[in-house]
Design a protein around this motif. Structure first.
Motif, short mmCIF file in Angstrom:
data_model
loop_
_atom_site.label_atom_id
_atom_site.label_comp_id
_atom_site.label_asym_id
_atom_site.label_seq_id
_atom_site.Cartn_x
_atom_site.Cartn_y
_atom_site.Cartn_z
N LEU A 746 0.84 -1.19 0.00
CA LEU A 746 0.00 0.00 0.00
C LEU A 746 0.88 1.25 0.00
O LEU A 746 2.07 1.19 0.34
CB LEU A 746 -0.90 0.01 1.24
N LYS A 747 0.31 2.39 -0.37
CA LYS A 747 1.08 3.64 -0.31
C LYS A 747 1.49 3.92 1.13
O LYS A 747 2.59 4.42 1.40
CB LYS A 747 0.25 4.79 -0.88
N ASN A 748 0.59 3.64 2.06
CA ASN A 748 0.86 3.79 3.49
C ASN A 748 0.16 2.64 4.22
O ASN A 748 -0.74 2.00 3.67
CB ASN A 748 0.34 5.14 4.02
N GLY A 749 0.55 2.42 5.45
CA GLY A 749 -0.18 1.46 6.28
C GLY A 749 0.23 0.02 6.09
O GLY A 749 -0.55 -0.89 6.38
N ASN A 750 1.47 -0.25 5.64
CA ASN A 750 1.95 -1.62 5.50
C ASN A 750 2.46 -2.11 6.85
O ASN A 750 3.64 -1.96 7.20
CB ASN A 750 3.07 -1.68 4.45
N ALA A 751 1.58 -2.69 7.62
CA ALA A 751 1.93 -3.08 8.99
C ALA A 751 2.80 -4.34 9.01
O ALA A 751 3.73 -4.44 9.81
CB ALA A 751 0.67 -3.30 9.81
N VAL A 752 2.50 -5.30 8.14
CA VAL A 752 3.26 -6.55 8.06
C VAL A 752 3.43 -6.88 6.59
O VAL A 752 2.46 -6.84 5.82
CB VAL A 752 2.54 -7.70 8.78
#
Length: 817
Positions: A746-752
């Motif tokens: 994702l552009k942001n929010g790549n947690a794992v």
């Protein structure tokens, strides 16, 4: 609950002779094999036999299902053996330490683990009747334990459905309604769990209650009766490769002995069958493998039919397969199994003793460190399996390091856990704890990785040395309420595990308002990580019995509470900061029905009701369009085969709801239903193209296809634990990946996420699949207007046993806002 059902015999009466016992057909009032017998009628027949032949049949109710149906075992043997049943059991168990003196064979027959594979329960009634009549000689040196229906809830769901929709007389045309169960099929139990995958993980009440009795007997032979596709001939042992390496030569050879005896009867009747295909002996949580890893000859028998067959159906080649045909086949293999076991009782006892002798496994001990809650969760599972463990002495241990995948060192302390293979259940320990089970063939029927240190999120060393450990007193526990005081400004506790999630869930249900800190902080000399829970007096000043409720819930979950008389922190953000936010008490909707998978839906349903203990509203696809989503803060879409399920209008409705503050949790196959082509931002990754597409031989097609497959392998992932979706985790997470579906970052929010050039740390993943999942998302959050979409590409709730993944779901519910 475990209780024996005794039936008195009149003083001057005598035991009915075999000829006087009613057959199942006589008792039920219809010819066995012409109707599906409801579970209560099956129970009635077994109770009848126990009453009329109490010298040879003893009935035990070992528990109840979620829907309150009884779970039964019938113990069947000769009068002499039944009079000495407890002595036989005790002597048999002494064989695990080499001192037993019994010569009896112990055979356990398990029927109907899948509810719509319903013929086996019918066959059980015919089998026990024959054992008490024409085949009673088998019982002279054999104790037969019969579970007539492992899954009563699923069986009655199927039989009631079939009786409701069948033609009269039944219709053999496979297009008729009676051959097409709906989404809520009878295969699984109440919570849509597959009980045949639950023997090792024990997530379901049926499994938990059954294992208590199984461990008291540890039979020589165990058979799990199943059904497969309508067009398949009968399958019986020997099993297919891969065999796990711990399986002994005798266990292999005796499967062949049994298979040849079955073949003798099938040949005489002209019945078709196959062996050594499809059904392997590797994944440890089946009704054939789990008994095998406990010393039994564990086997699956598969009859063509299942829920499609009904009372009769036309097969692909134009034959008619009837319930009576199916019954005859299971009846034959059941009796054949008992016959061979009786003929080889001495050999079974001798080899059972050998199985339990200490084995020279490479790794002698497994030492584990980590969060106490996770250690305790693992101890709970080990206790159920009667696996011994202890606390090692302080020091250092050398061996294979699960975290690095290489040899290394780890410190040991009083908080460590050591589990050794030098114990009665040593073989099972090796299978459940080994870092990477050895595969003799990559073509397998199920997942190829399950190692418990990864599943429970614990640091571990597999040591080639035997590490001693002292047993711990599980009854002792810390006092958790010492920090609770009515004069405190706030009460603080950590956020690391499912126990913490249950604690929070109960507080929210009790009306206690709870905050969480989105920055680490320290106060009164103690440090707290992101996600830590803060319960203030000011937030709960209007709550009656606030302190008493907090004390009670804290004590229930053994939560250590730190009290503070101030909201002024030593470092980090003060308790009045915008970074310390109130946790919403969400109202949650769970999507069910087509197009979700019953198993994936069941995992989420069970998570809420039996693990988190938080309310969830189940909304079925049949009427979902009529539900106003404004009443809910969260909508969960379980995995399944969605395809283009949502139309343009439905997608617009979902988008508008999210933009206005709603939260979607899309899992597995549900992601494709709302991906970048459907209005949200996530984009699917395509498989890399081969530079040269060479023709492949037809015979090698399956081998070529598996290069693109991942058959349940464990991958090391990167974690951004500053993201609310990853609170409570370190900077790595070992994820169980079940397929090669992959999505771009994702552009942001790549947690794992997975990085480049990755290989599984345990289990099998094809070379093409490894390339496809490189640089891909595992868990992430996309902001969409005022709301969020949470993507779970991997399934943290798979079969309820991947304990370390469950906090991601709790974070999705409570921390992401």
């Amino acid at each position: 609950m475990t209780r024996f059902l005794f039936f008195p015999v009149a003083f001057f009466s005598f035991i009915l002779s075999a000829q006087q016992l009613k057959s199942p057909s006589e008792f039920l009032g219809y010819e066995l094999g012409t109707e599906f017998t409801r579970h209560h009628e099956v129970v009635d027949y077994y109770e009848y036999l126990a009453k009329e032949a109490p010298d040879r049949v003893k009935l035990m109710e070992y528990g109840q299902t979620n829907e309150r149906r009884p779970l039964l075992l019938a113990f069947v043997s000769s009068s002499d053996n039944m009079n000495n049943l407890e002595t036989i059991r005790q002597e048999h168990l002494k064989d695990t330490n080499g001192t037993g003196e019994t010569s009896k064979a112990i055979v356990w027959l398990s029927y109907n683990v899948h509810g719509n594979e319903s013929v086996s329960t019918e066959a059980s009634m015919k089998t026990i009747y024959s054992l008490l009549t024409s085949k009673s000689t088998y019982l002279e040196n054999t104790v037969v334990i019969m579970d007539p229906c492992i899954n009563p809830d699923g069986r009655d769901r199927y039989s009631n459905w079939y009786n409701q929709y069948k033609n009269s007389p039944f219709q053999v045309d496979p297009n008729s309604k009676e051959h097409h169960e709906g989404w809520w099929s009878g295969r699984s139990n109440h919570y849509m769990f597959d009980l045949n995958r639950d023997w090792a993980w024990l997530t379901q009440v049926e499994s938990q209650q059954r294992i208590k009795v199984y461990n008291k007997w540890l039979p020589h032979v165990h058979v799990d009766f199943h059904e497969q596709g309508v067009d398949n001939p009968y399958y019986f042992a020997p099993a297919a490769e891969p065999y796990h390496e711990v399986i002994t030569d005798f266990q292999r050879d005796f499967q062949v002995t049994l298979g040849k005896n079955h073949a003798k009867y099938f040949d005489a009747n002209g019945w078709f069958y196959f062996t050594k295909e499809i059904f392997d002996l590797f994944y440890p949580s089946y009704g054939d493998t789990y008994p095998t890893y406990n010393g039994a000859i564990g086997m699956t028998y598969e009859q063509g039919g299942s829920g499609r067959a009904g009372l009769g159906v036309i097969t692909r080649i134009g034959d008619t397969l009837t319930l009576n045909d199916r019954l005859a086949h299971h009846y034959t293999t059941g009796l054949s199994t008992i016959e061979v076991s009786s003929q080889n009782a001495d050999k079974l006892n001798a080899e059972f003793k050998k199985f339990y002798k200490n084995k020279n496994f490479k790794y002698k001990s497994y030492v584990l460190n980590g969060d106490k809650d996770k250690i305790d969760a693992l101890k709970t599972l080990l206790n159920k399996h009667e696996i011994e463990y202890g606390t090692p002495s302080n020091g250092s241990v050398k061996g294979f390091n699960y975290k690095t995948g290489a040899n290394g060192n780890m410190s040991m302390s009083q908080n460590s856990l050591v589990v050794s293979t030098n114990q009665t259940k040593g073989t099972l320990v090796k299978v459940l704890f080994e870092p990477n089970a050895k595969l003799s063939d990559s073509l397998t029927y199920d997942i190829t990785a399950w190692s418990l240190p990864y599943a429970y999120g614990l640091d571990a060393i597999a040591s080639t040395s035997l590490i001693s450990g002292t047993s711990t007193d599980e009854k002792s526990g810390m006092s958790s309420t010492g920090g609770i005081n009515a004069n405190n400004y706030a009460h603080i506790t950590d956020w690391n595990s499912m126990k913490d999630a249950r604690f929070l869930a109960e507080l929210l249900k009790e009306g206690i308002r709870v905050r969480t800190s989105h920055h680490p902080f320290s106060i009164n000399g103690k440090s707290f990580k992101r996600g830590s829970l803060i319960i203030t007096k000011a937030d709960n000043q209007n709550k009656d019995n606030f302190i008493e409720t907090l004390q009670r819930v804290s004590s229930k979950y053994q939560k250590e509470i730190t009290g503070s008389t101030t909201g002024f922190v030593d470092s980090g953000k003060d308790f009045g900061s915008a970074y310390v936010q109130m946790i919403t008490k969400p109202k949650i909707a769970l999507f069910s029905g087509n197009p979700t998978s019953t198993l994936r839906f069941g995992e989420v349903w069970h998570f809420f009701e039996q693990q988190l203990h938080y309310p969830v509203t189940v909304i079925d696809s049949e009427y979902a369009d009529r539900v106003d989503l404004k009443d809910y803060q969260i909508l969960i879409l379980p995995g399944g085969r969605y395809g283009n399920y949502f139309n343009e209008k439905q997608l617009k409705k979902l988008q508008d709801w999210v933009k206005s503050g709603g939260k979607i949790i899309a899992m597995g196959g549900a992601i494709g239903a709302i991906d970048g082509e459907k209005g949200f931002g996530i984009k699917k990754k395509e498989s890399p193209k081969d530079s040269i597409n060479k023709p492949q031989p037809y015979q090698g097609t399956q081998r070529e296809q598996i290069k693109s497959a991942i058959t349940g392998a464990i991958f090391r992932t990167k974690v951004d634990n500053t993201h609310p979706l990853a609170y409570g985790y370190g900077n790595e997470y070992f994820s169980l990946k079940l397929g090669s579906d992959s999505y771009k970052y994702l552009k942001n929010g790549n947690a794992v996420y997975l990085e480049n050039n990755i290989e599984p740390i345990s289990g099998f993943a094809g070379s093409k699949a490894q390339k496809k999942v490189s640089n891909s998302l595992v868990f992430g959050v996309e902001e969409h207007g005022s709301g969020q979409v949470i993507y779970m590409v991997d399934n943290p709730l798979f079969r309820g046993f991947w304990e370390n993944g469950k906090l991601f779901m709790a974070n999705a519910l409570f921390m992401v806002d």
